[in-house]
Design an enzyme around this catalytic site. Structure first.
Site, PDB file in Angstrom:
ATOM      1  N   THR A   1     -16.027  -9.420  35.731  1.00  0.00           N
ATOM      2  CA  THR A   1     -17.226  -8.628  36.014  1.00  0.00           C
ATOM      3  C   THR A   1     -18.276  -9.544  36.659  1.00  0.00           C
ATOM      4  OG1 THR A   1     -18.337  -8.943  33.878  1.00  0.00           O
ATOM      5  CG2 THR A   1     -16.744  -7.133  34.027  1.00  0.00           C
ATOM      6  N   GLY A   2     -19.015  -8.988  37.609  1.00  0.00           N
ATOM      7  CA  GLY A   2     -19.972  -9.805  38.355  1.00  0.00           C
ATOM      8  C   GLY A   2     -19.268 -10.832  39.222  1.00  0.00           C
ATOM      9  N   GLY A   3     -18.014 -10.562  39.590  1.00  0.00           N
ATOM     10  CA  GLY A   3     -17.236 -11.518  40.387  1.00  0.00           C
ATOM     11  C   GLY A   3     -17.640 -11.559  41.847  1.00  0.00           C
TER      12      GLY A   3
ATOM     13  N   SER B   1     -20.697 -12.477  42.836  1.00  0.00           N
ATOM     14  CA  SER B   1     -21.876 -13.333  43.037  1.00  0.00           C
ATOM     15  C   SER B   1     -21.864 -14.509  42.068  1.00  0.00           C
ATOM     16  CB  SER B   1     -23.139 -12.483  42.780  1.00  0.00           C
ATOM     17  OG  SER B   1     -24.307 -13.264  42.885  1.00  0.00           O
ATOM     18  N   GLY B   2     -22.501 -15.599  42.475  1.00  0.00           N
ATOM     19  CA  GLY B   2     -22.830 -16.705  41.571  1.00  0.00           C
ATOM     20  C   GLY B   2     -21.669 -17.213  40.737  1.00  0.00           C
ATOM     21  N   ILE B   3     -21.905 -17.275  39.433  1.00  0.00           N
ATOM     22  CA  ILE B   3     -20.912 -17.836  38.505  1.00  0.00           C
ATOM     23  C   ILE B   3     -19.621 -17.015  38.534  1.00  0.00           C
ATOM     24  CG2 ILE B   3     -20.450 -18.076  36.023  1.00  0.00           C
ATOM     25  CD1 ILE B   3     -23.394 -19.058  35.731  1.00  0.00           C
ATOM     26  N   GLY B   4     -19.743 -15.696  38.572  1.00  0.00           N
ATOM     27  CA  GLY B   4     -18.546 -14.845  38.585  1.00  0.00           C
ATOM     28  C   GLY B   4     -17.697 -15.096  39.814  1.00  0.00           C
TER      29      GLY B   4
ATOM     30  N   SER C   1     -25.341 -18.553  27.322  1.00  0.00           N
ATOM     31  CA  SER C   1     -26.404 -19.261  28.048  1.00  0.00           C
ATOM     32  C   SER C   1     -27.006 -20.296  27.113  1.00  0.00           C
ATOM     33  CB  SER C   1     -27.510 -18.296  28.488  1.00  0.00           C
ATOM     34  OG  SER C   1     -28.654 -19.039  28.901  1.00  0.00           O
TER      35      SER C   1
ATOM     36  N   TYR D   1     -33.608 -12.523  26.334  1.00  0.00           N
ATOM     37  CA  TYR D   1     -32.373 -12.939  27.000  1.00  0.00           C
ATOM     38  C   TYR D   1     -31.583 -13.895  26.099  1.00  0.00           C
ATOM     39  CZ  TYR D   1     -29.516 -15.411  30.506  1.00  0.00           C
ATOM     40  OH  TYR D   1     -28.477 -15.977  31.192  1.00  0.00           O
TER      41      TYR D   1
END
Ligand code: NAD
Length: 250
Positions: free
Chosen positions: A12-14, A16-19, A137, A150
């Site tokens: 998931t979120g693949g 952008s960024g870390i994903g 995090s 967060y």
């Protein structure tokens, strides 16, 4: 390089960024699978870079029906699922005096509800012996101005790795969590005016024991380890990939 040869992953979120860093690292080790996001443009460009063994699925991870569709489509396309990476996250910044109910709900839906139901809705499809990777995090471990909500949501995600591993022992599904420190991703653009981003990254790097902030590839390499059989004796564990930020920085 084939530590993940023929493994099928949902990230998931693949897009952008870390994903995306995780998806690239998986691809380099022979994996295939699906990246999930909401932005059609970045989904298309990410999947074009990943090549033919990856598909992009536009879905909102805070919606349970979308998650059911994600796993059904991925399983129909690839015939199985071996690895789930619940990476999508973010949320509101502000203090207990400023974050209102709507932002509270949005943050908890994105960081907590989505992770819980990503794993739950993946369970009918993931193989016995599969690997689930959550993303925490460093904000879960130290108080940082404006990151209370967060950080609390990520502390719960770190707990999920232990609880889910215990819940899923009978299926030999291992759940572990990677805890990044400050990492160079487009997330900066969501909180910081464009003209200040470079200076803010330099400031973060200057207080890091390693003298630099993380790159998505740093997290990608760790995710390969947790997805592969090299980590078969690990479950419920947290790996800090933070350049020493959590325990060594002033
Ligand atoms: P990013 O903004 O680059 O990526 C976030 C991804 O989540 C995007 O792909 C976005 O499309 C996706 N996403 C957001 N809401 C979604 C939704 N409702 N449905 C589907 N997809 C959705 O951010 P990033 O920095 O790569 O963050 C990835 C993860 O790493 C997050 O969980 C974040 O909390 C965590 N993290 C980031 C840092 C950092 O410094 N960048 C540090 C610690 C932890």
């Amino acid at each position: 390089m084939s530590k993940l040869k023929n493994k099928v992953a949902v990230i998931t979120g693949g897009n952008s960024g870390i994903g995306f860093g995780i998806a690239q690292a998986f691809k380099n080790e022979g994996a295939k699978g699906a990246i999930i996001g909401r932005n059609q443009e970045t989904l298309a460009s990410a999947v074009a870079q990943l090549g033919n063994n990856f598909i992009a699925i536009n879905a909102d991870v805070t919606k349970v029906a979308d998650l059911e569709r994600v796993f059904k489509e991925t399983s129909e396309k690839f015939g199985k699922i071996d690895v789930i990476v619940a990476n999508a996250g973010g949320g509101a910044v502000g203090t207990v005096a400023t974050i209102d109910e709507a932002d509270y709900d949005k943050t908890m839906d994105l960081n907590l509800k989505s992770v819980y139901f990503t794993v739950q809705k993946g369970l009918p499809y993931i193989n016995e012996g599969g690997s689930v990777i959550l993303i925490g995090s460093n904000a879960a471990h130290r108080a940082y101005a404006n990151f209370t909500l967060y950080g609390a949501s990520k502390a719960a995600v770190i707990y999920f790795a232990k609880g889910f591993s215990s819940d899923l022992l009978d299926r030999k599904i291992r759940v572990n969590v990677i805890t990044p420190g400050t990492t160079d991703t487009p997330a900066f653009e969501k909180f910081i005016p464009a003209e200040q981003i470079k200076a803010v990254k330099t400031q973060f790097a200057s207080v890091m024991p390693t003298g630099r902030i993380g790159q998505p590839s740093d997290i990608g390499k760790t995710a390969v380890f947790l997805a592969s059989d090299d980590s078969s004796f690990m479950l419920g564990a947290e790996l800090l990939v933070d350049g020493g930020m959590t325990y060594l920085a002033n």
